[in-house]
Design an enzyme around this catalytic site. Structure first.
Site, short mmCIF file in Angstrom:
data_model
loop_
_atom_site.label_atom_id
_atom_site.label_comp_id
_atom_site.label_asym_id
_atom_site.label_seq_id
_atom_site.Cartn_x
_atom_site.Cartn_y
_atom_site.Cartn_z
N SER A 34 0.82 -1.22 0.00
CA SER A 34 0.00 0.00 0.00
C SER A 34 0.85 1.27 0.00
O SER A 34 0.34 2.36 -0.26
CB SER A 34 -0.94 0.02 1.21
OG SER A 34 -0.21 0.05 2.42
N SER B 37 17.21 -6.63 4.01
CA SER B 37 17.79 -5.33 4.30
C SER B 37 19.28 -5.49 4.53
O SER B 37 19.74 -6.56 4.95
CB SER B 37 17.14 -4.72 5.55
OG SER B 37 17.86 -3.59 6.01
N TYR C 137 14.81 -6.28 14.19
CA TYR C 137 14.70 -6.05 12.75
C TYR C 137 15.80 -6.79 12.01
O TYR C 137 15.55 -7.45 10.98
CB TYR C 137 14.78 -4.55 12.48
CG TYR C 137 14.57 -4.14 11.05
CD1 TYR C 137 13.30 -4.15 10.48
CD2 TYR C 137 15.64 -3.71 10.26
CE1 TYR C 137 13.10 -3.76 9.17
CE2 TYR C 137 15.45 -3.31 8.94
CZ TYR C 137 14.17 -3.33 8.40
OH TYR C 137 13.98 -2.95 7.09
N ALA D 21 17.41 -9.44 13.05
CA ALA D 21 17.15 -10.88 13.14
C ALA D 21 16.12 -11.32 12.11
O ALA D 21 16.27 -12.37 11.47
CB ALA D 21 16.67 -11.22 14.55
N LYS E 157 15.30 -9.79 9.23
CA LYS E 157 15.80 -9.65 7.87
C LYS E 157 16.91 -10.64 7.56
O LYS E 157 17.03 -11.12 6.43
CB LYS E 157 16.29 -8.21 7.66
CG LYS E 157 15.18 -7.17 7.71
CD LYS E 157 14.10 -7.42 6.67
CE LYS E 157 13.09 -6.29 6.58
NZ LYS E 157 12.06 -6.53 5.55
#
Length: 246
Positions: free
Chosen positions: A16, A144, A157, A159, A161
């Site tokens: 979105s 990332s 985050y 972990a 990615k």
């Protein structure tokens, strides 16, 4: 040479806004019918759909929570019943709640891991049953550079990615013989709502190309991986960061 995805069905989760929206728009512009997934922001998802249709493409919206096993199963089954197949899955849905390890709440950890990692697992496990029958598929996981190098205050985050990268590598070996390519894209500092409060000037100083990335920069790499041009690329992590992480 124009990349043509005509006749293909693509699902993009978390589409979105931001990177997901850019991916959806580009795949739609190249002829794919795009299913724009969203969790809560229906109005923004509809805007993305309208943009794709206004440019001559084909798209629809699908509201389901990627962390909910039943919702994912029902939604993907419905998509296949309506369209007969799924050719492309882009696991883009993800969230970030930064915090040093001593301050991170377990509920925040669960939210991040569930959305980015469990969500990708649920969507992939439900989609591949149809891809295996067709002996064709493209799965792209949006990871990332933080999943490669870590970052202070982003343990959960990182972990999640990093987990996506491990999932990508394993699925490559599992699904390659079935004609399914699985890759990961690892963006660096991209100009989205997630990074709007960051100090852009200090980050740009560390980027060799001298600018922050745009969602469209990531979308272009995803398009390559979806196309026949990238038909011998699988199991890879492609970094899109302007040289930040080297």
């Amino acid at each position: 040479m124009k990349i043509d995805l005509s006749g293909q069905l693509a699902i993009v989760t978390g589409a979105s806004r931001g990177i997901g929206a850019a991916i959806a728009r580009l795949l739609g512009a190249c002829g794919a019918h795009v299913v724009i997934n969203y969790k809560t922001n229906e109005s923004s998802a509809i805007k993305v759909m309208e943009m794709i249709k206004a440019s001559g493409g084909s798209a629809e919206v699908a509201g389901f929570d990627v962390t909910d096993e039943d919702e994912v199963k029902v939604s993907i089954k419905s998509i296949v019943e309506n369209h007969g197949k799924i050719d492309i899955l882009v696991n883009n849905a993800g969230i970030s709640k930064d915090g040093l390890i001593l301050r991170v709440r377990s509920s925040d950890w669960d939210d991040i891991i569930n959305t980015s990692l469990k969500g990708a697992f649920l969507c992939t496990s439900n989609v591949v049953r149809y891809m295996i029958k067709a002996r064709y598929g493209r799965i792209i996981n949006i990871s990332s550079v933080v999943g490669l190098g870590g970052n202070a205050g982003q343990g959960a985050y990182a972990a999640a990615k990093s987990g996506l990268i491990g999932l990508t590598k394993s699925l490559t070996k599992e699904l390659g013989p079935r004609g399914i390519l699985v890759n990961a894209v690892a963006p660096g500092f991209i100009d989205t709502d997630m990074t709007k409060d960051a100090d852009h000037k200090s980050v740009v100083a560390m980027i060799p190309l001298g600018r922050v990335g745009l969602p469209e920069d990531v979308a272009g790499v995803v398009l390559f991986l979806c196309s026949e041009i990238g038909s011998y690329v699988t199991g890879q992590v492609i970094v899109v960061d302007g040289g930040l992480y080297i």
